[in-house]
Design a protein around this motif. Sequence first.
Motif, short mmCIF file in Angstrom:
data_model
loop_
_atom_site.label_atom_id
_atom_site.label_comp_id
_atom_site.label_asym_id
_atom_site.label_seq_id
_atom_site.Cartn_x
_atom_site.Cartn_y
_atom_site.Cartn_z
N LEU A 151 0.75 -1.24 -0.04
CA LEU A 151 0.05 0.05 -0.02
C LEU A 151 0.88 1.19 -0.02
O LEU A 151 0.36 2.17 -0.57
CB LEU A 151 -0.75 0.08 1.10
CG LEU A 151 -1.97 -1.27 1.18
CD1 LEU A 151 -2.73 -1.00 2.48
CD2 LEU A 151 -2.89 -1.03 0.09
N ALA A 152 2.10 1.22 0.77
CA ALA A 152 2.78 2.35 0.80
C ALA A 152 3.56 2.66 -0.64
O ALA A 152 3.61 3.90 -1.20
CB ALA A 152 3.95 2.16 1.75
N LEU A 153 3.84 1.70 -1.44
CA LEU A 153 4.30 1.88 -2.62
C LEU A 153 3.34 2.43 -3.75
O LEU A 153 3.78 3.32 -4.51
CB LEU A 153 4.92 0.23 -3.38
CG LEU A 153 6.03 -0.34 -2.79
CD1 LEU A 153 6.51 -1.53 -3.22
CD2 LEU A 153 7.55 0.86 -2.71
N ILE A 154 1.99 1.69 -3.52
CA ILE A 154 1.07 2.38 -4.28
C ILE A 154 0.65 3.90 -4.00
O ILE A 154 0.55 4.75 -5.02
CB ILE A 154 -0.39 1.51 -4.18
CG1 ILE A 154 0.01 0.01 -4.80
CG2 ILE A 154 -1.32 2.21 -4.89
CD1 ILE A 154 -1.32 -0.80 -4.40
N ALA A 155 0.86 4.20 -2.75
CA ALA A 155 0.60 5.46 -2.42
C ALA A 155 1.55 6.48 -2.85
O ALA A 155 1.47 7.51 -3.44
CB ALA A 155 0.65 5.77 -0.68
N ALA A 156 2.88 5.96 -2.90
CA ALA A 156 3.93 6.94 -3.32
C ALA A 156 3.73 7.10 -4.76
O ALA A 156 3.97 8.12 -5.29
CB ALA A 156 5.22 6.08 -2.89
N VAL A 157 3.57 6.19 -5.60
CA VAL A 157 3.20 6.24 -6.92
C VAL A 157 2.23 7.30 -7.22
O VAL A 157 2.01 8.17 -7.98
CB VAL A 157 3.18 5.03 -7.74
CG1 VAL A 157 2.63 5.23 -9.20
CG2 VAL A 157 4.23 4.03 -7.58
N MET A 158 0.97 7.10 -6.57
CA MET A 158 -0.05 8.06 -6.66
C MET A 158 -0.02 9.55 -6.34
O MET A 158 -0.25 10.28 -7.16
CB MET A 158 -1.14 7.45 -5.93
CG MET A 158 -2.04 6.11 -6.38
SD MET A 158 -3.36 5.77 -5.27
CE MET A 158 -4.37 7.00 -5.96
N MET A 159 0.88 9.66 -5.18
CA MET A 159 1.09 11.03 -4.86
C MET A 159 1.96 11.87 -5.78
O MET A 159 1.87 12.78 -6.21
CB MET A 159 1.63 11.03 -3.56
CG MET A 159 1.01 10.74 -2.31
SD MET A 159 1.71 10.79 -0.55
CE MET A 159 2.71 9.49 -0.75
N THR A 160 3.09 10.82 -6.48
CA THR A 160 3.84 11.52 -7.49
C THR A 160 3.06 11.68 -8.72
O THR A 160 3.36 12.74 -9.32
CB THR A 160 5.10 10.43 -7.68
OG1 THR A 160 5.83 10.30 -6.48
CG2 THR A 160 5.99 11.02 -8.60
N LEU A 214 -4.05 6.20 1.47
CA LEU A 214 -3.26 4.90 1.51
C LEU A 214 -1.98 5.07 2.51
O LEU A 214 -1.78 3.95 3.03
CB LEU A 214 -2.96 4.57 0.07
CG LEU A 214 -4.08 4.29 -0.87
CD1 LEU A 214 -3.58 3.68 -1.92
CD2 LEU A 214 -4.92 3.08 -0.29
N MET A 215 -1.49 6.24 2.78
CA MET A 215 -0.24 6.20 3.71
C MET A 215 -0.88 5.83 4.89
O MET A 215 -0.05 4.95 5.64
CB MET A 215 0.27 7.58 3.55
CG MET A 215 1.23 7.59 2.30
SD MET A 215 2.37 6.67 2.16
CE MET A 215 3.37 6.83 3.42
N ALA A 216 -2.09 6.47 5.30
CA ALA A 216 -2.50 5.99 6.65
C ALA A 216 -2.62 4.64 6.73
O ALA A 216 -2.63 3.98 7.86
CB ALA A 216 -3.92 6.87 6.95
N LEU A 217 -3.34 3.95 5.58
CA LEU A 217 -3.53 2.33 5.74
C LEU A 217 -2.15 1.62 5.61
O LEU A 217 -2.20 0.85 6.31
CB LEU A 217 -4.32 1.98 4.49
CG LEU A 217 -5.70 2.48 4.14
CD1 LEU A 217 -6.23 2.03 2.65
CD2 LEU A 217 -6.57 2.38 5.18
N ALA A 218 -1.21 1.83 5.20
CA ALA A 218 0.13 1.56 5.36
C ALA A 218 0.75 1.60 6.83
O ALA A 218 1.46 0.64 6.97
CB ALA A 218 1.08 2.30 4.25
#
Length: 329
Positions: A255-264, A292-296
């Motif tokens: 989830l953290a990887l997906i969040a990083a991609v989404m924010m970028t 998603l960062m909160a979910l991570a």
Amino acid sequence: MNTPGGTEARLAVERQVRERGWRFAASPAEANLLVVAGPAAHALEPYLDRVWRSIPAPRARADIPTALDALTRLEEAVDRLRGDRRESEFVVLVLLAALGAVLLAGAGDLLLPMAAYLLASVPLYALTGSAKDATGTEASLKYYLLGALLGVFLLFGVMLLFGAGEATRYAELSDRLPAAPIALVVVGGILVLAGLLFKAGAVPAHFWVPDVTEGARPGVGALVTTVPKIGAVIAIHRLVQGALQPADLDWGLLLALIAAVMMTLGNLAAFFQNNVRRLLAYSTISQVGYLLMALAAAGHSTLALPALLLYLGAYAVTPDSPTGPPTPL
């Protein structure tokens, strides 16, 4: 629209619009009220007819020859707009979509997200194309096709997790999945998450968000980019923390990887947009990345869930899509 000799009528209309808190549409596609201020001008009728046909339903027209007619004619037009024959259909579809989002958020069994996914999706497919114009129809088709594909992924994921844990309730899965084949749990969990991430507008199933935000009516765009996301994000939290987390897999890292991609992606892609609606769409994508960062962090901090709910509460009342009361043109 202002016909020759209609300056006083136009000023009266503008005063009424300001007092009612309405806003003027930037194009016919965003309007639902056509105001013609000034005496009748037959030479302009072909042009007005083209504008009228480009305004999506529900719509109304108000002909205001003089300033004294502004109040009564606008009231009559708004009454016709409110009494549109498709108003009931719109309300029912909105309520069904909202119910689907609520069921997603409250799911504690793998079978419920399947039904809630459909309930939160099918009404929105219809609402997206309700304007019956080219952009809305294209957006609805793309939304439907991608939603059908990810819905199949969700279904297969539920089947795999059921086969691995021999149960559907999250509480039972949390006890049985640690002893199940790890590959089965990984593939099943990813497929279920793929369906839920589609509802949240997350990468890599985010392509529908800009098209729907641009093609749908403003109110529909605000609904689609807000309500289903709330239900999907909470559903992901309940699934990961309630059923998948005890399987000794680091779902938070995924989830953290997906969040990083989404924010970028969401913030950088906005630079290249020349349409305000598509810009807002990429804003919603980046906002889901923050969620998603909160979910991570949910498995590592007790403050993650309160932070998530606080963010969702603020996001629910500040949707990243233009909306508002009747919009005159």
